[in-house]
Structure formats: structure tokens, C-alpha cells
Design an enzyme around this catalytic site. Structure first.
Site: not given
Length: 329
Positions: A196, A206, A223, A239, A254, A280, A319
Site C-alpha cells: 500500500k 478520505r 502517512k 513487504e 494499492k 477512489s 467502485y
């Protein structure tokens, strides 16, 4: 050798193109994200995500029944938490009668066959908008992982089939797996957000959950200390392999389209299913361009989804799921 071999023979008509097409998308490829809010009779459009909604539990039940009838078999649940329930430890996330726990039960009551995956992260529950506990300007890793493990057990008790930790804390997959095993949830799966990235594509999401980091002193403004640097490739493989070794059943990349090289790298390296989240920002960009008349919405959407699957995705969180059914039906 040309002219004995003419590749265009296999492109000459729609029928032959269909017959030899290598990559096909079906409803079985989709994991459908759903946003849930408290209340009753609520179905509110997200301004930055046209035709996508936050919904109360009564609408959630109707939605999952409709999705099942359309041929979808899996949903991914996200909660919009009231401000007064947020704190720095994610206490509300552990509430056995919290919104997530009730949402899981609502989906299972409405459609028992529907596979339920749940978001496991602190940011919707955090007064600071971070995926972890904040202390002295840092995001605490091990303390956060313990809370995430408790969240996962709580979701499993409510009936979740899979938990989906989206936080990117080191070692949290092992902590979660051990907690689930200790509580007897041997068959509860883990879909890890393994690669991610600290992407700029998450803005509309968000907005949907009111989960962006707050701009106050002694709190990280972004982040980037836990989500991955978007310039890195080999780190994603490391990872992901660590998550598989710690017990992840499914791994995720992602965002989607800007990271298809990573999808292929990971697909080549691991032996578990690979999920991709078409996020999104990817959704909003196409909706906005189509509204302006700059792009053919349906044609570009199909091309994007096909590219994601062609790159190696077994599962696509998108979506666009219902839009796909609309044009394919």
C-alpha cells in the site's frame, strides 16, 4: 513469417476477437467496497465520488441483496465514525456493538452467502486520522498491531469471513493471525494490504470517511512513515513476501493503475491470490473526465479493469462494479 503469418487475421471481426480474447472480466473478479454510516434511511452520495454512497444499515441490507442478485459474491466494509466516538486508541473499533460489528451481522442476515471482508485500521476511529496510535509525533507500531489484532478478533466474532488490515504496520499480520488462532478463528482469512503506497489518489476515500490526517502540532501530516514510498519497487516484493510468511491468505496492491508493474512483480513472486484496489482517485478521475465529455466512460472503464486483471489480479476491489454489470448485462 510474413506473408504466411498475418496476425491481423485474428482481429478481423468482433467474433474472432471474442473467440481468442485472453483476458475476461466477470462479476466473480470483483470485491465491492461499501461505506456505512449510523442512522436509518440514509443513502447519501459522496460529492467527490459521483454515484457512490454512504448508507445506513437498512440500505446496506438492500444493497448486498442487490449485489448478490447481480452476480457479485464479496463485499469490503468501511465505516464512517461519528467524531464523538473517535480517540487516539481506536477504542470504538473494539465495541462489540459498534457500527462495523453490526454491519457484518446485517450483511450476513440479509445475504448469508455473501463473503464479508472488513477494513482493519484505526484511521476511521482516530481523532488524528492516522492508521496507528500517535505518541510524541510518531505512529506507534507494536502497540497499534495489538489493537488491530483485537479489532480482527471482534470482526471474526461478528461473522466476518476475512479481515483486511490496511494499516501497513510491521508485523501486524503475524500478530493478527496468532490472535485469531488463539481465539479459535482458524478459518477466518486475512487479506493483507501488503503493498500500500503513500499515494495522492486516496483523497475522495478520505472525504467519504472523514479519515484524513489532521493538521495539528505534534501529529504527522501524512502517512509516509508507514505507507510505502511510491518510488519503490523491490520493497513491495519484500513487504508482500513477509506478509505471506506471517500468514496472509490474500495480498493486495494499492492503488491500481499506476502500480500495475508492482502487481505483475508480486504475481510472479507469490503463490497466494493477488488483489488490486482501484482506488477512489482513479474512480473520480474517470467520472470527472466523462462528465466533461473528454473520455468515453464505459470504454475507458473496461480498458482499465482489463488492464488490472491482465497484469495479474485475481481480485479487483473497484467502485465500478455495478457500472460494469450495467454495460455487460
Amino acid at each position: 513469417m510474413f506473408p504466411l503469418i498475418r496476425n491481423r487475421r485474428l482481429r478481423a471481426s468482433e467474433s474472432i476477437r471474442r473467440l481468442v480474447r485472453e483476458t475476461l472480466i466477470t462479476p466473480d473478479d470483483f470485491l465491492v467496497p461499501l461505506f456505512v454510516v449510523e442512522g436509518k434511511g440514509i443513502k447519501e452520495e459522496i460529492p467527490s465520488m459521483p454515484n457512490y454512497y454512504r448508507m445506513s444499515l437498512d440500505h446496506l441490507e438492500r444493497e448486498v441483496k442487490e449485489l448478490w442478485e447481480m452476480g457479485f459474491c464479496a463485499v469490503l466494509l468501511f465505516m464512517k465514525v461519528a467524531d464523538e466516538l473517535k480517540d487516539n486508541t481506536g477504542k470504538e473499533a473494539l465495541n462489540p456493538n459498534g457500527l462495523m460489528q453490526r454491519s457484518i451481522k446485517a450483511v450476513k442476515n440479509a445475504c448469508p452467502q455473501m463473503l464479508v471482508m472488513t477494513d482493519v485500521a484505526l484511521d476511521p476511529f482516530s481523532s488524528y486520522g492516522h492508521d496507528g496510535i500517535v505518541a510524541e509525533g510518531q505512529i506507534l507500531n507494536d502497540e497499534t498491531s495489538e489493537v488491530l489484532a483485537e479489532m480482527s478478533v471482534s470482526h471474526a466474532r461478528a461473522g466476518a469471513d476475512f479481515v483486511a488490515p490496511s494499516d501497513m504496520m510491521d508485523g501486524r499480520i503475524l500478530t493478527i493471525r496468532e490472535a485469531l488462532e488463539d481465539e479459535g478463528f482458524h478459518n477466518t482469512g486475512i487479506m493483507s494490504y501488503s503493498a500500500k503506497y503513500a499515494s495522492a489518489y486516496y483523497g475522495p476515500f478520505r472525504d467519504a470517511l472523514d479519515s484524513a490526517p489532521v493538521d495539528i502540532a505534534d501529529v504527522p501530516k501524512d502517512k509516509k512513515t508507514y505507507q510505502m514510498d511510491w518510488a519503490n519497487r523491490f520493497e513491495a516484493i519484500r513487504e508482500t513476501q513477509m506478509d505471506v510468511d506471517e500468514g496472509a491468505d490474500i495480498v493486495m496492491v494499492k492503488p491500481g493503475l499506476p502500480y500495475l508493474d508492482i502487481v505483475r512483480e508480486i504475481k510472479n513472486e507469490v503463490d497466494v491470490p493477488v488483489a488490486v484496489y482501484q482506488v477512489s482517485g482513479e474512480y473520480a478521475m474517470l467520472k470527472a473526465a466523462a462528465e466533461k465529455g473528454w473520455l468515453d466512460h464505459d470504454a475507458v472503464m473496461l480498458e482499465q479493469l482489463t488492464a488490472i486483471k491482465r497484469a495479474g489480479a485475481n481480485i479487483i476491489a473497484s467502485y465500478f462494479a455495478k457500472d460494469f454489470i450495467r454495460i455487460m448485462g
